[in-house]
Design a protein around this motif. Structure first.
Motif, PDB file in Angstrom:
ATOM      1  N   UNK A   1       0.839  -1.178   0.000  1.00 49.20           N
ATOM      2  CA  UNK A   1       0.000   0.000   0.000  1.00 49.20           C
ATOM      3  C   UNK A   1       0.879   1.234   0.000  1.00 49.20           C
ATOM      4  N   UNK A   2       1.250   1.684  -1.175  1.00 45.36           N
ATOM      5  CA  UNK A   2       2.018   2.902  -1.245  1.00 45.36           C
ATOM      6  C   UNK A   2       3.314   2.791  -2.006  1.00 45.36           C
ATOM      7  N   UNK A   3       4.052   1.675  -1.894  1.00 50.51           N
ATOM      8  CA  UNK A   3       5.365   1.597  -2.515  1.00 50.51           C
ATOM      9  C   UNK A   3       5.651   0.156  -2.903  1.00 50.51           C
ATOM     10  N   UNK A   4       5.914  -0.078  -4.183  1.00 49.68           N
ATOM     11  CA  UNK A   4       6.329  -1.404  -4.633  1.00 49.68           C
ATOM     12  C   UNK A   4       7.836  -1.493  -4.532  1.00 49.68           C
ATOM     13  N   UNK A   5       8.326  -2.305  -3.614  1.00 50.76           N
ATOM     14  CA  UNK A   5       9.773  -2.453  -3.425  1.00 50.76           C
ATOM     15  C   UNK A   5      10.332  -3.348  -4.518  1.00 50.76           C
ATOM     16  N   UNK A   6      11.375  -2.860  -5.191  1.00 45.96           N
ATOM     17  CA  UNK A   6      11.992  -3.614  -6.275  1.00 45.96           C
ATOM     18  C   UNK A   6      13.133  -4.493  -5.800  1.00 45.96           C
ATOM     19  N   UNK A   7      13.719  -4.186  -4.642  1.00 46.45           N
ATOM     20  CA  UNK A   7      14.809  -5.003  -4.110  1.00 46.45           C
ATOM     21  C   UNK A   7      14.223  -6.327  -3.622  1.00 46.45           C
ATOM     22  N   UNK A   8      14.835  -7.419  -4.047  1.00 46.44           N
ATOM     23  CA  UNK A   8      14.369  -8.756  -3.655  1.00 46.44           C
ATOM     24  C   UNK A   8      14.943  -9.089  -2.279  1.00 46.44           C
ATOM     25  N   UNK A   9      14.081  -9.460  -1.332  1.00 48.47           N
ATOM     26  CA  UNK A   9      14.551  -9.716   0.032  1.00 48.47           C
ATOM     27  C   UNK A   9      15.120 -11.125   0.205  1.00 48.47           C
ATOM     28  N   UNK A  10      15.898 -11.291   1.246  1.00 47.50           N
ATOM     29  CA  UNK A  10      16.225 -12.624   1.749  1.00 47.50           C
ATOM     30  C   UNK A  10      15.047 -12.975   2.654  1.00 47.50           C
ATOM     31  N   UNK A  11      14.531 -14.185   2.528  1.00 45.82           N
ATOM     32  CA  UNK A  11      13.375 -14.600   3.321  1.00 45.82           C
ATOM     33  C   UNK A  11      13.750 -15.872   4.072  1.00 45.82           C
ATOM     34  N   UNK A  12      13.550 -15.849   5.396  1.00 44.46           N
ATOM     35  CA  UNK A  12      13.829 -17.021   6.233  1.00 44.46           C
ATOM     36  C   UNK A  12      12.548 -17.464   6.918  1.00 44.46           C
ATOM     37  N   UNK A  13      12.247 -18.742   6.800  1.00 42.17           N
ATOM     38  CA  UNK A  13      11.051 -19.303   7.409  1.00 42.17           C
ATOM     39  C   UNK A  13      11.412 -20.140   8.627  1.00 42.17           C
TER      40      UNK A  13
END
Length: 107
Positions: A1-13
């Motif tokens: 809502x407001x900003x589409x982040x283009x940087x791909x995150x590291x995701x840890x589950x």
């Protein structure tokens, strides 16, 4: 809502021992959102796909210890049921396919 982040995150589950609850930690290194004048007002992360929206308000803006500048944004999405986990994984699989991420299982 407001900003589409283009940087791909590291995701840890991580999942609880009973498998019902868990969390996904997203870490965006040098995200474009930090270039915005209003980045300190970030109030949430909104994961949007064709099924709708998943929202988290757990946001942390990290500061570099070397030079005192903001360098990363971390967000945590927590689930408390298998249904919520399955919904998150459907989103995660779509997102991974879209941006070319791979899944690595750590033991």
């Amino acid at each position: 809502n407001g900003f589409d982040e283009e940087v791909i995150p590291e995701i840890r589950l991580t999942k609880s021992k009973d498998g019902r609850g868990g969390q996904a930690l997203f870490r965006f290194e040098s995200p474009n959102a930090l270039l915005s004048d209003n980045f300190k007002k970030i109030q949430g992360m909104y994961l949007i796909d064709e099924e709708g929206q998943i929202t988290t308000r757990e946001i942390n803006i990290a500061v570099s210890r070397k030079n005192g500048k903001y360098t990363a944004i971390e967000a945590v999405y927590c689930w408390r049921s298998e249904r919520d986990f399955n919904r998150f994984m459907r989103f995660a699989n779509r997102y991974a396919k879209k941006v070319g991420l791979a899944y690595e299982k750590n033991h």
